[in-house]
Scaffold this motif. Structure first.
Motif, PDB file in Angstrom:
ATOM      1  N   ARG A  92       0.837  -1.195   0.000  1.00 58.43           N
ATOM      2  CA  ARG A  92       0.000   0.000   0.000  1.00 58.43           C
ATOM      3  C   ARG A  92       0.871   1.245   0.000  1.00 58.43           C
ATOM      4  O   ARG A  92       1.859   1.313   0.730  1.00 58.43           O
ATOM      5  CB  ARG A  92      -0.918   0.033   1.224  1.00 58.43           C
ATOM      6  N   PHE A 126      -2.757   0.482  -4.163  1.00 56.55           N
ATOM      7  CA  PHE A 126      -2.428  -0.844  -3.649  1.00 56.55           C
ATOM      8  C   PHE A 126      -1.838  -1.696  -4.769  1.00 56.55           C
ATOM      9  O   PHE A 126      -2.134  -1.481  -5.945  1.00 56.55           O
ATOM     10  CB  PHE A 126      -3.687  -1.538  -3.111  1.00 56.55           C
ATOM     11  N   ASP A 183      -5.003 -12.462  -2.589  1.00 56.65           N
ATOM     12  CA  ASP A 183      -4.776 -11.038  -2.345  1.00 56.65           C
ATOM     13  C   ASP A 183      -6.062 -10.258  -2.629  1.00 56.65           C
ATOM     14  O   ASP A 183      -6.492  -9.413  -1.830  1.00 56.65           O
ATOM     15  CB  ASP A 183      -3.688 -10.479  -3.266  1.00 56.65           C
ATOM     16  N   LEU A 233      -8.401  -7.883  -0.129  1.00 55.67           N
ATOM     17  CA  LEU A 233      -8.485  -6.437  -0.302  1.00 55.67           C
ATOM     18  C   LEU A 233      -9.880  -5.961  -0.664  1.00 55.67           C
ATOM     19  O   LEU A 233     -10.294  -4.872  -0.236  1.00 55.67           O
ATOM     20  CB  LEU A 233      -7.487  -5.999  -1.380  1.00 55.67           C
ATOM     21  N   TYR A 236      -4.412  -4.832   4.955  1.00 54.43           N
ATOM     22  CA  TYR A 236      -4.149  -5.602   3.725  1.00 54.43           C
ATOM     23  C   TYR A 236      -2.669  -5.935   3.623  1.00 54.43           C
ATOM     24  O   TYR A 236      -2.293  -7.105   3.440  1.00 54.43           O
ATOM     25  CB  TYR A 236      -4.628  -4.819   2.502  1.00 54.43           C
TER      26      TYR A 236
END
Length: 468
Positions: A274, A279, A302, A306, A328
């Motif tokens: 991030r 991101f 992932d 997120l 995250y």
């Protein structure tokens, strides 16, 4: 003439990671734009063939698992180095196997879902630069006809692969090494069908892998220690046949190659997933060797981690938005590092040459075969079933509740609150969920007195006593 557009989230990269993420966000009612450099069309030139159990659970939570399973073939056992056997049928999952299906089948399914939920696709569009302030990200793009486009988004996600334009625009390093060079790939016909659906083995000087597309074509991957040449060096089918014979004992009568290539595999990871309102996910955040088939799966997970967090923040459901978004990186960066270690260990054992490293490989295989706990831990890591984010971030299996299966209740990115019948648990004020996004469910066992709040990605958010 320059175009000016606005969206809630701009996703860069229409691979599996980007399309799962975009589809989740659009399903949550957000405006999502997805851009991709390639022209429209799913390519069958793919390197991923394995969909692991945890990824299938994530697909199940979106109503997609059955459709994906129909495109491939499950295998319940993995054999590595002709010594190590992993019995995937013992995985504590509704999907106790590895699904062999080409990546383009995953992409077709996710593209259809993303389009049906309202994602705006812009193929043939490239990111040039980006900037951000406290409220928005401004991305400057080039459309398919060269038209400049300026797009403002609340958040931006780079899921645009190992050569990520997003990561480059952020100025983030991508430290690591080339772990294996001069890998050769080919799509071929075989005169003789392999005995196993997934054929893989390594000797001291050669490594080879064969997987079916399901339509009569096979993907072959090979590596020859004695021929380490640049990616630009020509490769022909005779080179791949020779590697297969040495590594697998047969070339299975390979013929009629429709595609041949040479590439290298890196181990790299971005130090931060991030940067403000931007991101990174998937190969833009981490790349590693193909051993274990974990690359596409890690990226998809992932996205699953997120997407619900971004949705909660954008809908105003998160009491502490910054902490939730920071989680995250805090949760997924260690997973990426662990995948680098495990896939790296597998490929280094496969390439073992000297007597000491071969002895270490034999010992590792013996221990995993002989010790159920060690074998279970290895399978949990490779399959994703064993991944947890601390005590409150444990994976929740597909529980049977009075209202149905848990992973059916998780659909549409909802939290599920499980409690005894008649109980009214009081959630902590930090829980990132609004009553409108909460599904209430009941234990089938009347003796259970606890309450459990399950995140949309199937991990524990909170546990406590259930007060009547």
């Amino acid at each position: 003439m320059e175009q000016h557009l606005d969206t809630d989230v701009l996703v860069v990269g229409a691979g599996p990671t980007g399309m799962l993420l975009a589809g989740d966000l659009a399903a949550a009612g957000l405006r999502v734009t997805l851009i991709e450099r390639r022209p429209h069309g799913i390519s069958n030139i793919t390197r991923a063939f394995a969909v692991h159990a945890r990824t299938l659970e994530q697909f199940d939570a979106r109503g997609l698992a059955d459709d994906l399973i129909a495109t491939g073939s499950p295998i319940t056992g993995l054999r590595l180095f002709r010594r190590l056997s992993l019995d995937l049928s013992r995985l504590p999952s509704r999907f106790p196997y590895l699904l062999i299906t080409p990546q383009y089948e995953v992409e077709k399914l996710l593209e259809h879902r993303a389009m049906s939920t309202g994602v705006e696709f812009r193929y043939g569009t490239e990111l040039r630069t980006l900037s951000q302030d406290t409220d928005d990200v401004t991305a400057r793009l080039t459309g398919p006809d060269g038209t400049p486009v300026t797009l403002r988004a609340r958040y931006l996600v780079g899921a645009d692969g190992v050569r990520s334009a997003v990561r480059t625009a952020l100025g983030l390093p991508f430290p690591g090494i080339s772990v294996i060079r001069s890998i050769v790939l080919a799509d071929v016909r075989l005169a003789n069908e392999p005995e196993e659906l997934l054929t893989v083995n390594g000797t001291g000087d050669a490594f080879a892998f064969i997987a079916p597309f399901g339509d009569g074509w096979y993907r072959v991957m090979g590596w020859d220690r004695t021929r380490q040449v640049p990616d630009s060096e020509p490769v022909d089918l005779d080179e791949i046949r020779d590697i297969a014979r040495r590594a697998l004992g047969s070339d299975y009568g390979m013929h009629d190659a429709r595609w041949i290539s040479r590439f290298h595999s890196d181990e790299r990871q971005a130090p931060a997933y991030r940067s403000g309102r931007v991101f990174l996910a998937g190969d833009a955040a981490h790349v590693h060797s193909p051993a274990g088939g974990q690359g596409m799966n890690t990226g998809l997970q992932d996205a699953a981690n997120l997407s619900w967090k971004l949705a909660a923040v954008l809908r105003g459901d998160a009491p502490d938005p910054e902490t939730l978004l920071d989680s995250y990186h805090a949760e997924r960066h260690p997973v990426g590092a662990a995948v680098l270690r495990s896939s790296g260990a597998i490929i280094r054992l496969a390439m073992a040459r000297g007597p000491l490293t071969r002895a270490a490989r034999a010992l590792a295989a013996h221990l995993l075969n002989a010790l159920p706990a060690a074998s279970a831990k290895a399978m949990g890591m490779i399959s994703g079933i064993g991944i947890a984010y601390g005590r409150e971030g444990r994976r929740v299996p597909d529980l049977t509740l009075r209202e149905g299966r848990l992973y059916e209740l998780l659909r549409e990115s909802r939290f599920v609150l499980i409690a005894p019948e008649g109980a009214q648990p009081v959630l902590p004020p930090t829980a990132p969920v609004s009553p409108a996004r909460l599904v209430r469910a009941t234990w089938t066992d009347p003796a259970r007195r606890t309450a459990l709040l399950v995140r949309p990605d199937g991990y524990v958010s909170w546990t406590g006593r259930a007060n009547r």
